[in-house]
Every structure is written in structure tokens, then in C-alpha cells.
Design a protein around this motif. Sequence first.
Motif, PDB file in Angstrom:
ATOM      1  N   CYS A 127      -2.928 -15.311  12.796  1.00 51.43           N
ATOM      2  CA  CYS A 127      -2.510 -14.856  11.468  1.00 51.43           C
ATOM      3  C   CYS A 127      -1.773 -15.985  10.739  1.00 51.43           C
ATOM      4  CB  CYS A 127      -1.602 -13.642  11.623  1.00 51.43           C
ATOM      5  SG  CYS A 127      -0.803 -13.118  10.104  1.00 51.43           S
ATOM      6  N   LEU A 129       5.008   0.567   9.244  1.00 53.07           N
ATOM      7  CA  LEU A 129       4.741  -0.627  10.041  1.00 53.07           C
ATOM      8  C   LEU A 129       3.255  -0.726  10.411  1.00 53.07           C
ATOM      9  CD1 LEU A 129       6.263  -3.047  11.244  1.00 53.07           C
ATOM     10  CD2 LEU A 129       6.599  -1.716  13.323  1.00 53.07           C
ATOM     11  N   ARG A 186      -0.669  -1.407   9.897  1.00 52.41           N
ATOM     12  CA  ARG A 186      -1.617  -2.218   9.123  1.00 52.41           C
ATOM     13  C   ARG A 186      -2.796  -1.319   8.741  1.00 52.41           C
ATOM     14  NH1 ARG A 186      -1.501  -7.577   9.072  1.00 52.41           N
ATOM     15  NH2 ARG A 186      -3.765  -7.686   9.059  1.00 52.41           N
ATOM     16  N   LYS A 187      -2.797  -0.893   7.513  1.00 48.70           N
ATOM     17  CA  LYS A 187      -3.788   0.094   7.069  1.00 48.70           C
ATOM     18  C   LYS A 187      -5.157  -0.500   6.756  1.00 48.70           C
ATOM     19  CE  LYS A 187      -0.282   3.370   5.704  1.00 48.70           C
ATOM     20  NZ  LYS A 187       0.899   2.703   6.204  1.00 48.70           N
ATOM     21  N   GLU A 240       2.158  -4.256  11.935  1.00 51.35           N
ATOM     22  CA  GLU A 240       2.287  -5.288  10.901  1.00 51.35           C
ATOM     23  C   GLU A 240       2.911  -6.521  11.521  1.00 51.35           C
ATOM     24  OE1 GLU A 240       1.325  -7.087   8.311  1.00 51.35           O
ATOM     25  OE2 GLU A 240       1.438  -5.255   7.126  1.00 51.35           O
ATOM     26  N   ARG A 241       2.525  -7.673  11.026  1.00 53.42           N
ATOM     27  CA  ARG A 241       2.995  -8.926  11.597  1.00 53.42           C
ATOM     28  C   ARG A 241       3.318  -9.924  10.507  1.00 53.42           C
ATOM     29  NH1 ARG A 241      -2.772  -8.754  12.720  1.00 53.42           N
ATOM     30  NH2 ARG A 241      -3.777 -10.176  11.276  1.00 53.42           N
ATOM     31  N   ILE A 300      10.084  -8.288   8.321  1.00 51.24           N
ATOM     32  CA  ILE A 300       8.654  -8.552   8.414  1.00 51.24           C
ATOM     33  C   ILE A 300       8.407  -9.828   7.615  1.00 51.24           C
ATOM     34  CG2 ILE A 300       6.346  -7.720   7.813  1.00 51.24           C
ATOM     35  CD1 ILE A 300       7.474  -4.847   8.149  1.00 51.24           C
ATOM     36  N   ARG A 346       6.447 -11.111   5.609  1.00 51.93           N
ATOM     37  CA  ARG A 346       5.514 -11.008   4.476  1.00 51.93           C
ATOM     38  C   ARG A 346       6.345 -10.786   3.230  1.00 51.93           C
ATOM     39  NH1 ARG A 346       0.197 -10.669   5.428  1.00 51.93           N
ATOM     40  NH2 ARG A 346      -0.357 -10.708   7.608  1.00 51.93           N
TER      41      ARG A 346
END
Length: 113
Positions: free
Chosen positions: A10, A56, A58-59, A90-91, A102, A104
Motif C-alpha cells: 500500500c 475501520l 475498507r469498503k 483500513e491501513r 490512521i 490517511r
Amino acid sequence: MLTIYHNPRCRKSRETLGIIEDSGAMVQVVEYLKTPPAKGDLKQIIEKLGIKPEDLIRKGEAIYKEKYKGKTLTDDEWIYAMEENPILIERPIVVKDNKAVIGRPPENVKELI
């Protein structure tokens, strides 16, 4: 000491780790797809982030769309979903003491350095 829940594939995760390394802070790297956090660890991370477990998730992941999209789950059910399918987490997540962020955007990590 910082802990980063990291996915080396990622870009955002790599950028976040780079910010940490450039700062000179000590960091423990956990490749969470190889070593998924246990239920208790996930609960602690979520609490430190100050969010609901569903936030949290990731959709955009295929497994979310196949198994979970449109469903209403309890907090424990979302945690179980992440435990069973760590790709849903999520990352990156960076933890220091009683706080977590997070990455992001990756600059979020600067709050912990």
C-alpha cells in the motif's frame, strides 16, 4: 515506541512508514495481513482511534462487497469480520501509548511523533 499496522503493498502505508523512519522515532512494524491483530488488540486499537468498528472497514474490498455490503452488524460482528478477513482493516494504523491514527493522509502520523 510507535507501532504501525502496515501493508508494504500500500502506497499510503509505505509513505506513513517513511515519515516515521525519517523522524528517527523507534517503530515496530506489524504486517497485519501476515500477523492479524487478535480480537482484543482490534478492540484496543479502535478505542484508541475513537471510532466505531465499522469505521475501520475498507469498503472498497471485494470481500466487503460480497459478504457485508448493506448489512447491519454489531460492533463485535465487525471486529470478528476484521479478525477473519484482515484485508478489511483500513491501513495504515499507527499506535503510540493510548493514541492511534490512521495514516490517511500519511501526515496524520505526525500527531504521534
